[in-house]
Design a protein around this motif. Structure first.
Motif, PDB file in Angstrom:
ATOM      1  N   ALA A 253      13.820   1.373   2.203  1.00  0.00           N
ATOM      2  CA  ALA A 253      14.038   1.268   0.657  1.00  0.00           C
ATOM      3  C   ALA A 253      14.184   0.227  -0.069  1.00  0.00           C
ATOM      4  CB  ALA A 253      15.562   2.137   0.481  1.00  0.00           C
ATOM      5  N   LEU A 254      14.586  -0.876   0.644  1.00  0.00           N
ATOM      6  CA  LEU A 254      14.515  -2.100   0.148  1.00  0.00           C
ATOM      7  C   LEU A 254      13.158  -2.806  -0.248  1.00  0.00           C
ATOM      8  CD1 LEU A 254      17.781  -3.859   1.529  1.00  0.00           C
ATOM      9  CD2 LEU A 254      17.498  -3.117  -0.775  1.00  0.00           C
TER      10      LEU A 254
ATOM     11  N   SER B 291       0.803  -1.210  -0.075  1.00  0.00           N
ATOM     12  CA  SER B 291      -0.154   0.187   0.090  1.00  0.00           C
ATOM     13  C   SER B 291       1.031   1.340   0.076  1.00  0.00           C
ATOM     14  CB  SER B 291      -0.936   0.128   1.138  1.00  0.00           C
ATOM     15  OG  SER B 291      -0.155   0.125   2.432  1.00  0.00           O
ATOM     16  N   LEU B 292       2.132   1.329   0.561  1.00  0.00           N
ATOM     17  CA  LEU B 292       2.860   2.345   0.696  1.00  0.00           C
ATOM     18  C   LEU B 292       3.468   2.607  -0.639  1.00  0.00           C
ATOM     19  CD1 LEU B 292       4.434   1.912   4.224  1.00  0.00           C
ATOM     20  CD2 LEU B 292       2.751   3.596   3.477  1.00  0.00           C
ATOM     21  N   ALA B 293       3.742   1.553  -1.392  1.00  0.00           N
ATOM     22  CA  ALA B 293       4.815   1.712  -2.852  1.00  0.00           C
ATOM     23  C   ALA B 293       3.681   2.168  -3.948  1.00  0.00           C
ATOM     24  CB  ALA B 293       4.977   0.412  -3.250  1.00  0.00           C
TER      25      ALA B 293
ATOM     26  N   ALA C 153      14.053   2.547  -8.390  1.00  0.00           N
ATOM     27  CA  ALA C 153      15.245   2.766  -7.639  1.00  0.00           C
ATOM     28  C   ALA C 153      15.640   4.236  -7.570  1.00  0.00           C
ATOM     29  CB  ALA C 153      16.396   1.847  -7.776  1.00  0.00           C
ATOM     30  N   ASN C 154      15.282   4.823  -8.749  1.00  0.00           N
ATOM     31  CA  ASN C 154      15.636   6.172  -8.952  1.00  0.00           C
ATOM     32  C   ASN C 154      14.591   7.334  -8.377  1.00  0.00           C
ATOM     33  OD1 ASN C 154      13.442   5.981 -10.679  1.00  0.00           O
ATOM     34  ND2 ASN C 154      14.504   6.879 -12.571  1.00  0.00           N
TER      35      ASN C 154
ATOM     36  N   GLN D 212      19.857   4.503  -3.391  1.00  0.00           N
ATOM     37  CA  GLN D 212      21.043   4.685  -2.804  1.00  0.00           C
ATOM     38  C   GLN D 212      21.139   5.401  -1.275  1.00  0.00           C
ATOM     39  OE1 GLN D 212      23.958   4.333  -4.097  1.00  0.00           O
ATOM     40  NE2 GLN D 212      25.364   5.435  -2.595  1.00  0.00           N
ATOM     41  N   ILE D 213      19.753   5.760  -0.836  1.00  0.00           N
ATOM     42  CA  ILE D 213      19.484   6.194   0.465  1.00  0.00           C
ATOM     43  C   ILE D 213      20.275   5.778   1.522  1.00  0.00           C
ATOM     44  CG2 ILE D 213      17.264   5.449   0.854  1.00  0.00           C
ATOM     45  CD1 ILE D 213      18.699   8.823   1.838  1.00  0.00           C
TER      46      ILE D 213
END
Length: 259
Positions: free
Chosen positions: A182-183, A161-163, A192-193, A216-217
């Motif tokens: 992040a993963l 739901s968050l994606a 990823a960008n 990258q975060i």
């Protein structure tokens, strides 16, 4: 001191005293005792009455200096003694601030509770950086979540739901778990960008910013070692940061800006 004590649940905002509401300033000025969290800035603490008893009950990650049950007892005891108690919390007491839990405990004991809402860290971030939480064509909504680990060291979040690429995601208390967050979001479908803006100590003289992207975060946040509290803003609205920064502040160092 008054024969009938009370507790003011005060949102101190993200740190800049100018962002406190008039009600919050008035309530703080009336306090006999100030019970404050670690995230309340020293600039705001300096606004308390000189005669007030200052009681720190701050909690740091993995280190609860004063357990929540004891905080509840301190508030109740002081109010029942007839004192006006200012319970000072960073941001808004009703957004990841446990304000409603403290209010329920106090009200069950017949103690009067009044609220002063505070500017949330997310709202402070938007004002400080120029990055909106919603923007036509980029984000139709915003969601606030906590990155704080549960007692079993897991993140209790619904990743699917968050994606949502059309929603701005704001992560509070996620400094130690942002790599996993992040993963999980990428596994659930976010690219990823996708840009990410991390802001430490937002709206204060100690503010630090990090511009990165979802892939990258985790590495960048660990490398820069941002000091808590850190707010992470994930979403397409972050693409507006460089444009806003040109009008508000010097550009980020190249190594941080990813240039």
């Amino acid at each position: 001191m008054t024969p009938n004590g009370k507790v003011y649940l005060i949102g101190a905002g993200p740190g800049d005293p100018d962002l406190m509401t008039l009600r919050a300033v008035r309530m703080l000025g009336d306090a006999d005792v100030v019970v404050y969290d670690r995230l309340v800035s020293p600039e705001i603490l300096a606004m308390a009455p000189k005669s007030a008893d200052m009681v720190p009950v701050g909690k740091a990650p993995k280190c609860h200096t004063v357990p929540q049950d004891q905080i509840n007892e301190i508030l109740a005891e002081r109010a029942l003694e007839g004192q006006i108690v200012a319970r000072l919390k960073g941001g808004d007491p009703m957004i990841f601030g446990r304000g409603s839990e403290e209010a329920a405990y106090l009200q069950a004991r017949g103690i009067n509770v009044e609220y002063a809402p505070g500017i949330s860290a997310a709202q402070g971030m938007a004002a400080a950086t120029g990055v909106p939480l919603t923007h036509r064509g980029l984000a139709t909504g915003v969601r606030y979540v906590t990155g704080h680990l549960a007692a079993d060291k897991t993140l209790k979040l619904n990743w699917e739901s968050l994606a949502d690429i059309d929603t701005t995601l704001v992560v509070y208390m996620g400094a130690s778990s942002i790599a996993e967050i992040a993963l999980r979001l990428m596994s659930a479908g976010l690219p990823a960008n996708l840009p990410v803006l991390a802001v430490s100590n937002v709206t204060t003289p100690r503010e630090t910013r990090l511009l990165s992207h979802l892939g990258q975060i985790g590495v960048d946040a660990q490398t820069l070692a941002l000091r808590t509290p850190v707010l992470f803003v994930i979403g397409r609205v972050v693409s507006l940061y460089q444009q806003a920064a040109l009008n508000q502040m010097p550009p980020l160092p190249a190594a941080i800006a990813g240039e």
